[in-house]
Design a protein around this motif. Structure first.
Motif, mmCIF file in Angstrom:
data_model
loop_
_atom_site.group_PDB
_atom_site.id
_atom_site.type_symbol
_atom_site.label_atom_id
_atom_site.label_comp_id
_atom_site.label_asym_id
_atom_site.label_seq_id
_atom_site.Cartn_x
_atom_site.Cartn_y
_atom_site.Cartn_z
ATOM 1 N N TYR A 23 0.756 1.904 1.685
ATOM 2 C CA TYR A 23 0.277 2.293 0.359
ATOM 3 C C TYR A 23 1.437 2.729 -0.537
ATOM 4 O O TYR A 23 1.267 2.838 -1.755
ATOM 5 N N ALA A 24 2.600 2.980 0.048
ATOM 6 C CA ALA A 24 3.783 3.294 -0.755
ATOM 7 C C ALA A 24 4.327 2.055 -1.455
ATOM 8 O O ALA A 24 5.070 2.167 -2.429
ATOM 9 N N ASN A 25 3.963 0.887 -0.967
ATOM 10 C CA ASN A 25 4.380 -0.371 -1.571
ATOM 11 C C ASN A 25 3.449 -0.679 -2.735
ATOM 12 O O ASN A 25 2.261 -0.921 -2.534
ATOM 13 N N PRO A 26 3.935 -0.678 -3.978
ATOM 14 C CA PRO A 26 3.031 -0.885 -5.118
ATOM 15 C C PRO A 26 2.307 -2.224 -5.075
ATOM 16 O O PRO A 26 1.182 -2.330 -5.560
ATOM 17 N N ASP A 27 2.928 -3.248 -4.492
ATOM 18 C CA ASP A 27 2.245 -4.542 -4.359
ATOM 19 C C ASP A 27 1.022 -4.427 -3.447
ATOM 20 O O ASP A 27 -0.064 -4.931 -3.765
ATOM 21 N N TYR A 28 1.211 -3.764 -2.297
ATOM 22 C CA TYR A 28 0.100 -3.609 -1.353
ATOM 23 C C TYR A 28 -0.992 -2.725 -1.950
ATOM 24 O O TYR A 28 -2.190 -3.022 -1.828
ATOM 25 N N ALA A 29 -0.599 -1.638 -2.609
ATOM 26 C CA ALA A 29 -1.589 -0.751 -3.233
ATOM 27 C C ALA A 29 -2.360 -1.492 -4.322
ATOM 28 O O ALA A 29 -3.572 -1.318 -4.469
ATOM 29 N N PHE A 30 -1.676 -2.330 -5.056
ATOM 30 C CA PHE A 30 -2.306 -3.138 -6.105
ATOM 31 C C PHE A 30 -3.350 -4.082 -5.497
ATOM 32 O O PHE A 30 -4.472 -4.198 -5.988
ATOM 33 N N GLN A 31 -2.966 -4.745 -4.412
ATOM 34 C CA GLN A 31 -3.857 -5.715 -3.772
ATOM 35 C C GLN A 31 -5.061 -5.053 -3.107
ATOM 36 O O GLN A 31 -6.177 -5.566 -3.169
ATOM 37 N N SER A 32 -4.823 -3.895 -2.468
ATOM 38 C CA SER A 32 -5.894 -3.275 -1.678
ATOM 39 C C SER A 32 -6.726 -2.270 -2.473
ATOM 40 O O SER A 32 -7.915 -2.076 -2.177
ATOM 41 N N LEU A 33 -6.121 -1.638 -3.483
ATOM 42 C CA LEU A 33 -6.831 -0.604 -4.239
ATOM 43 C C LEU A 33 -7.106 -1.007 -5.688
ATOM 44 O O LEU A 33 -7.765 -0.258 -6.414
ATOM 45 N N GLY A 34 -6.595 -2.153 -6.090
ATOM 46 C CA GLY A 34 -6.910 -2.649 -7.422
ATOM 47 C C GLY A 34 -5.824 -2.408 -8.448
ATOM 48 O O GLY A 34 -4.971 -1.528 -8.304
ATOM 49 N N GLU A 35 -5.879 -3.177 -9.506
ATOM 50 C CA GLU A 35 -4.884 -3.135 -10.571
ATOM 51 C C GLU A 35 -4.851 -1.800 -11.298
ATOM 52 O O GLU A 35 -3.794 -1.306 -11.680
ATOM 53 N N GLU A 36 -6.035 -1.175 -11.500
ATOM 54 C CA GLU A 36 -6.119 0.037 -12.295
ATOM 55 C C GLU A 36 -5.618 1.270 -11.547
ATOM 56 O O GLU A 36 -4.868 2.085 -12.080
ATOM 57 N N LEU A 37 -6.046 1.412 -10.290
ATOM 58 C CA LEU A 37 -5.792 2.652 -9.556
ATOM 59 C C LEU A 37 -4.717 2.528 -8.480
ATOM 60 O O LEU A 37 -4.117 3.534 -8.092
ATOM 61 N N GLY A 38 -4.444 1.304 -8.013
ATOM 62 C CA GLY A 38 -3.466 1.121 -6.943
ATOM 63 C C GLY A 38 -2.098 1.699 -7.248
ATOM 64 O O GLY A 38 -1.560 2.502 -6.462
ATOM 65 N N PRO A 39 -1.474 1.341 -8.380
ATOM 66 C CA PRO A 39 -0.140 1.874 -8.680
ATOM 67 C C PRO A 39 -0.112 3.395 -8.823
ATOM 68 O O PRO A 39 0.874 4.045 -8.465
ATOM 69 N N LEU A 40 -1.178 3.996 -9.339
ATOM 70 C CA LEU A 40 -1.241 5.455 -9.467
ATOM 71 C C LEU A 40 -1.283 6.125 -8.106
ATOM 72 O O LEU A 40 -0.544 7.085 -7.837
ATOM 73 N N LEU A 41 -2.147 5.625 -7.228
ATOM 74 C CA LEU A 41 -2.290 6.231 -5.906
ATOM 75 C C LEU A 41 -1.057 5.973 -5.048
ATOM 76 O O LEU A 41 -0.695 6.802 -4.203
ATOM 77 N N SER A 42 -0.399 4.844 -5.257
ATOM 78 C CA SER A 42 0.849 4.563 -4.547
ATOM 79 C C SER A 42 1.914 5.586 -4.924
ATOM 80 O O SER A 42 2.607 6.135 -4.063
ATOM 81 N N ALA A 43 2.041 5.850 -6.224
ATOM 82 C CA ALA A 43 3.039 6.815 -6.688
ATOM 83 C C ALA A 43 2.748 8.214 -6.151
ATOM 84 O O ALA A 43 3.673 8.954 -5.793
ATOM 85 N N PHE A 44 1.465 8.581 -6.083
ATOM 86 C CA PHE A 44 1.150 9.907 -5.553
ATOM 87 C C PHE A 44 1.499 9.997 -4.072
ATOM 88 O O PHE A 44 2.002 11.023 -3.601
ATOM 89 N N TYR A 45 1.252 8.921 -3.322
ATOM 90 C CA TYR A 45 1.593 8.933 -1.899
ATOM 91 C C TYR A 45 3.092 9.134 -1.704
ATOM 92 O O TYR A 45 3.524 9.880 -0.819
ATOM 93 N N VAL A 46 3.890 8.485 -2.546
ATOM 94 C CA VAL A 46 5.344 8.643 -2.454
ATOM 95 C C VAL A 46 5.727 10.105 -2.655
ATOM 96 O O VAL A 46 6.572 10.651 -1.943
ATOM 97 N N GLN A 47 5.076 10.765 -3.620
ATOM 98 C CA GLN A 47 5.376 12.175 -3.835
ATOM 99 C C GLN A 47 4.895 13.023 -2.669
ATOM 100 O O GLN A 47 5.569 13.976 -2.253
ATOM 101 N N LEU A 48 3.737 12.675 -2.111
ATOM 102 C CA LEU A 48 3.210 13.400 -0.949
ATOM 103 C C LEU A 48 4.164 13.318 0.236
ATOM 104 O O LEU A 48 4.264 14.262 1.029
ATOM 105 N N ARG A 49 4.895 12.223 0.336
ATOM 106 C CA ARG A 49 5.841 12.051 1.440
ATOM 107 C C ARG A 49 6.996 13.058 1.367
ATOM 108 O O ARG A 49 7.680 13.297 2.358
ATOM 109 N N GLY A 50 7.183 13.672 0.206
ATOM 110 C CA GLY A 50 8.180 14.740 0.109
ATOM 111 C C GLY A 50 7.860 15.914 1.001
ATOM 112 O O GLY A 50 8.732 16.755 1.292
#
Length: 723
Positions: A94-121
């Motif tokens: 889900y950290a991969n914006p392409d995968y998040a886009f494909q699996s979670l959709g164009e609208e919400l995938g990139p947002l949730l991907s970015a949050f996961y990256v921050q959560l990894r901190g």
């Protein structure tokens, strides 16, 4: 300050919120995603599992259980924490914006991907027992989960949550970032360096960073070196720092702290350096590269760090701030910065500046531009640039540039190739060359250059038709028009400032091995009016990216056009240059022109075939280089600077930096990037007098000025050093 002390002192007030958030996230796992609609259920279950891993890690760190694990157990733990973003797993992360886009959709995938990256901190927060940081991330995860329990929310609702999360908690994330760079009591990393048995490589896993084979091999190699060699490496680093203050005529006695940035694996040298700094009266502050997106600088790690687990991952998320960057956020961040520096003004006044140990030799990185990755809009680029300029003004108020200094040194990583150990020893030699000899030779260069009205720099080229003067000519070249065989197309005229009294003034600084190690170069801030032409380099590493056939055109000192061959699509190459070199500015001035004199470094690069892998720090000493951005004297132009012969270096300003006297916001760009033409691509450098007569500084790639020919010995021999 040890782990237990940090846990108690820094986290007392947050424990209740921390425990409640962990309990709620544990319920998400028990509910297996509850009423959250597919496909988002799997996202939140995976996030909850990751948080569970972090909770266990934090508890084990508090109980100091991790110290009892074997090397293989620590390696397995480290791999499990970073596995999801390693190249082999990244395709379905889900950290991969392409995968998040494909699996979670164009609208919400990139947002949730970015949050996961921050959560990894949370990984490094768990190692440092920073429970407040973990708590605010977990509370935001719960807030997002609650929204999805009611159905699939609108994109704006999710973006608003992330906007206010980043905005509201700027008064948590930004103050800590400032504090960790100034406050020696935050000694997490320093304690590891000074108290560990560095022959036991388990210590590397105590930092919480991703540990690759590279860090282990570097640490193993340093353990094989004698104490004398380690001290020599550290002395080049610390003595250069001290000399920086002496050369600039600044007092080190008023300062009490130095900020150390380095690549993990070099702890044995850093330990020696910390002791040497202590003898100077400086307490070392060793701080981590920024973790929060609101404190990160795209494509730049400021602080200690390990090898990136995945450079494409870093590249994909370099502009996640596009989620929340607007005028209100920019103003809030500035307000927090001002308040923070006022709170830490005593610590800021005692800060002497950074001491940086860089590395080089990593394998080439060829980024993939993903349409699903966040990118700044034009308005956001302007806001980011404005914040950079205004924040520099704030920082300079509390840490005046004319009262501090810095130093930078570099060493190779094992990825440099099979000759790593030999290259490492050669790098030590290069970092400790004869200071006085280079100073004397460089003074001869300056004596010639100071006679010039302008300097003409040309690349080495074969007979052929002249290239175009802009992108039209570049387009024709790409489309196959016969321009002949041309090795390097550089043709630049560098205008110099007029000298009123050559017996007292000079246009060039005689730079030896102080702030920038190794020796040596002479440099100036060009006069912009009259500076024009094409800069071309066949291959050059700038940051983590290798540029191929980089071309930049100048008119009156300003960038007017640019191209590279990194992509088949010219526009993709232009976009890469705009982001990585121009730092999202429409144009930048030529802030520096310099001539590197370290032919020994060049000979080493040729001998081992590593010229393309050398960092700017060394590469800039291996030929003429040109910086785009601010001058070398930004924020300290009014501080006099003198060469060893007593003459004042007067070319500290250009037509843009001088605007600080009217409007400081128009004077600086917050960037300075050196681009070097190696000797092998260099034709001539000629100093042209006002009457049109010419003096050769370099002719056909060889030093030609009187008193400088000794530099050619290294160029003509296998790997010689000027005798």
């Amino acid at each position: 300050m040890k782990v237990q002390e940090l846990w108690m002192k820094e986290n007392t007030q947050i424990m209740e919120r921390y425990d409640l958030s962990m309990e709620r996230i544990e319920e998400i796992l028990k509910e297996e995603g509850g009423q959250v609609p597919k496909p988002f259920k799997s996202y939140f279950v995976q996030m909850a599992r990751f948080v569970g891993q972090i909770e266990e890690l934090a508890r084990r760190q508090m109980r100091e259980e991790l110290d009892g694990l074997s090397l293989s157990e620590l390696t397995e733990l480290n791999h499990s924490l970073y596995k999801d973003i390693l190249p082999d797993s990244y395709g379905e992360s889900y950290a991969n914006p392409d995968y998040a886009f494909q699996s979670l959709g164009e609208e919400l995938g990139p947002l949730l991907s970015a949050f996961y990256v921050q959560l990894r901190g949370s990984i490094v927060f768990a190692y440092e027992c920073r429970l407040e940081d973990i708590t605010i991330l977990c509370e935001t995860l719960i807030e997002l989960y609650n929204l999805f329990e009611e159905g699939i929310p609108d994109r704006k609702i999710i973006q608003d949550v992330l906007y206010w999360f980043n905005s509201d908690y700027t008064d948590v994330t930004l103050p800590y970032r400032v504090r960790e760079q100034l406050d020696p009591s935050l000694s997490f990393a320093k304690d590891i360096i000074m108290d560990s048995d560095l022959s036991d490589l388990r210590y590397l896993y105590r930092f919480g960073e991703y540990i690759s084979r590279s860090e282990l091999r570097v640490a193993e190699f340093l353990n094989s070196l004698s104490e004398e060699t380690i001290d020599k490496m550290a002395f080049a680093y610390t003595n250069g720092y001290q000399k920086g203050f002496e050369v600039m005529g600044r007092s080190l006695s008023k300062k009490k702290t130095v900020g150390i940035r380095y690549h993990l694996g070099f702890e044995r040298m850093i330990r020696a350096a910390i002791r040497q700094f202590k003898e100077m009266g400086l307490d070392a502050v060793v701080y981590r590269a920024a973790v929060w997106s609101v404190t990160q600088t795209p494509n730049r790690k400021v602080g200690y760090h390990g090898t990136s687990p995945n450079r494409q991952y870093d590249y994909d998320h370099r502009y996640d701030q596009a989620i929340y960057m607007d005028k209100a956020f920019k103003e809030r961040k500035l307000a927090v910065l001002r308040t923070t520096y006022e709170a830490y003004k005593k610590e800021a006044a005692l800060f002497a500046g950074p001491a940086v140990a860089e590395t080089f030799g990593e394998e080439s990185f060829h980024p993939v531009n993903k349409k699903t990755a966040w990118a700044l809009t034009g308005a956001q680029e302007e806001l980011t640039i404005a914040y950079t300029n205004e924040s520099m003004e704030v920082i300079n108020r509390y840490i005046p540039g004319d009262e501090t200094s810095f130093t930078i040194i570099a060493f190779p990583l094992p990825e440099i190739g099979k000759d790593f150990q030999e290259i490492f020893h050669e790098t030590i030699r290069i970092n400790t060359l004869d200071y006085e000899m280079y100073q004397e030779i460089q003074q001869k260069l300056i004596q010639v250059l100071d006679q010039a009205e302008y300097v003409q720099v040309t690349g080495k080229r074969q007979p052929g038709k002249a290239t175009g003067e802009n992108m039209a000519g570049e387009k024709a070249r790409r489309e196959g028009e016969d321009f002949g065989t041309i090795e390097n197309e550089t043709n630049l005229r560098i205008a110099l400032h007029p000298l009123k009294d050559i017996s007292r003034e000079t246009n060039f600084e005689n730079c030896v091995a102080d702030v920038n190690i190794p020796v040596g170069e002479v440099f100036t801030s060009p006069r912009l009016a009259g500076t024009e032409g094409l800069l071309h380099v066949g291959k050059v590493y700038l940051g983590n990216i290798q540029f191929k056939n980089l071309r930049i055109w100048f008119k009156d000192g300003m960038v007017t056009d640019y191209s590279c061959d990194n992509f088949a699509d010219i526009q993709e190459g232009r976009q890469l240059i705009r982001q990585e070199i121009l730092k999202n500015h429409d144009t930048l001035p030529m802030g520096e022109f310099a001539i590197g004199t370290n032919t020994v470094a060049y000979a080493m690069a040729e001998r081992f075939g590593i010229g393309e892998k050398l960092p700017i720090l060394i590469a800039e000493k291996m030929g003429p280089h040109f910086a785009v951005g601010d001058t070398c004297y930004s924020w300290s132009e009014d501080s006099p600077m003198y060469n060893p012969d007593g003459r004042e270096m007067v070319a500290r300003d250009n037509e843009i930096s001088i605007l600080r006297r009217e409007d400081v916001s128009k004077a600086y760009f917050g960037c300075h990037l050196d681009i070097t033409i190696p000797y092998s691509e260099l034709g001539d450098i000629r100093a042209v007098r006002s009457d049109g007569t010419e003096l050769f500084v370099i002719r056909d790639g060889r030093f030609a000025a009187e008193g400088t020919c000794r530099l050619n010995e290294a160029l003509d021999g296998p790997d010689g050093e000027p005798a």
